[in-house]
Design a protein around this motif. Structure first.
Motif, short mmCIF file in Angstrom:
data_model
loop_
_atom_site.label_atom_id
_atom_site.label_comp_id
_atom_site.label_asym_id
_atom_site.label_seq_id
_atom_site.Cartn_x
_atom_site.Cartn_y
_atom_site.Cartn_z
N PHE A 1 0.96 -7.32 -6.61
CA PHE A 1 -0.32 -7.21 -5.91
C PHE A 1 -0.09 -6.46 -4.61
CE2 PHE A 1 -1.14 -10.77 -8.63
CZ PHE A 1 -2.49 -10.69 -8.92
N LYS A 2 -0.97 -5.52 -4.31
CA LYS A 2 -0.90 -4.80 -3.04
C LYS A 2 -1.96 -5.36 -2.11
CE LYS A 2 -1.09 -0.30 -0.84
NZ LYS A 2 -1.63 1.05 -0.90
N ILE A 3 -1.52 -5.83 -0.94
CA ILE A 3 -2.43 -6.31 0.09
C ILE A 3 -2.06 -5.54 1.35
CG2 ILE A 3 -3.20 -8.29 1.44
CD1 ILE A 3 -2.38 -10.05 -0.98
N ASN A 4 -2.98 -4.69 1.77
CA ASN A 4 -2.70 -3.71 2.83
C ASN A 4 -1.51 -2.87 2.36
OD1 ASN A 4 -4.84 -4.65 4.48
ND2 ASN A 4 -3.55 -6.36 5.13
N ASP A 5 -0.43 -2.84 3.06
CA ASP A 5 0.74 -2.08 2.61
C ASP A 5 1.89 -3.00 2.21
OD1 ASP A 5 -0.36 0.44 2.74
OD2 ASP A 5 0.25 0.77 4.81
N ASN A 6 1.56 -4.25 1.84
CA ASN A 6 2.56 -5.23 1.41
C ASN A 6 2.35 -5.58 -0.05
OD1 ASN A 6 3.75 -5.52 4.05
ND2 ASN A 6 1.91 -6.64 4.62
N PHE A 7 3.44 -5.94 -0.72
CA PHE A 7 3.39 -6.25 -2.15
C PHE A 7 3.93 -7.65 -2.41
CE2 PHE A 7 3.62 -1.72 -1.60
CZ PHE A 7 2.67 -1.25 -2.48
#
Length: 159
Positions: free
Chosen positions: A89-95
Motif C-alpha cells: 500500500f502506498k500512503i504518501n511516499d511510504n509503503f
C-alpha cells in the motif's frame, strides 16, 4: 528456531506500524530488514535451497476489469528463476504491507506472499482485478493446463 520464526512473523505481522519502504527523489528505498524478510519468505513458502539475491519495490499496473497502478515488494533467486512478492500500500511516499485491516473481499489477497517460477518474459507476478477483487497470477494470460510453463504458489501471511 521456532522462537525466531515466531518473532519474525510477529515483527512482520505488525504492519500497521511498520514502514516497508519509501520513495525518495524518485527512488524506492527499502526500510524493512530484508535479510529477515527473505528468511521469513523462504520458511513460509516451504522452499529448500532458495537464495534471494535481490529485493526491490516495483510499480506495475493491474489488468482485467480495472487498470490501476499497484506496488509490490519482490525478491529474486535468479538461479531458480524464482520471484516472490507481496502487495504494498502506498500512503504518501511510504509503503506498507497492510496499514489497517478492512472488511472487503481482498483481505486474503493483501496477506498473500506470491511466488512464480519461470524464465520467459511472460512469467512474472501480475495482479488481476475482477469482480471487485484482486488476484495474483504469474502472467497476464489466464491459462490452466498441465504444460503451464509458469508455475506459481500462494502463501498466506497471518497478521
Amino acid at each position: 528456531m521456532l522462537a525466531l520464526s515466531f518473532l519474525a512473523f510477529s515483527a512482520f505481522g505488525q504492519t500497521q506500524k511498520m514502514k516497508i519502504a519509501h520513495l525518495e527523489n524518485g527512488i524506492y528505498k527499502i526500510d524493512a530488514d530484508t535479510v529477515t524478510l527473505k528468511k521469513l519468505w523462504v520458511e513460509k513458502c516451504g522452499f529448500e535451497g532458495v537464495n534471494y539475491t535481490k529485493m526491490e519495490v516495483l510499480k506495475k499496473q493491474t489488468f482485467g476489469e480495472k487498470k490501476e497502478d499497484f506496488y509490490m515488494l519482490i525478491a529474486y533467486d535468479p538461479s531458480k528463476d524464482l520471484k516472490t512478492c507481496r502487495y504494498l500500500f502506498k500512503i504518501n511516499d511510504n509503503f506498507y504491507f497492510r496499514p489497517s485491516k478492512g472488511n472487503d473481499n481482498n483481505d486474503l489477497f493483501y496477506g498473500t506472499v506470491f511466488t512464480c517460477m519461470g524464465n520467459d518474459a511472460d512469467c512474472f507476478p501480475e495482479v488481476l482485478y475482477v469482480d471487485n477483487t484482486y488476484q495474483w497470477g504469474g502472467k497476464q494470460k489466464l491459462e490452466c493446463s498441465k504444460d503451464n510453463h509458469c508455475p506459481s504458489t500462494r502463501s498466506i501471511m497471518f497478521e
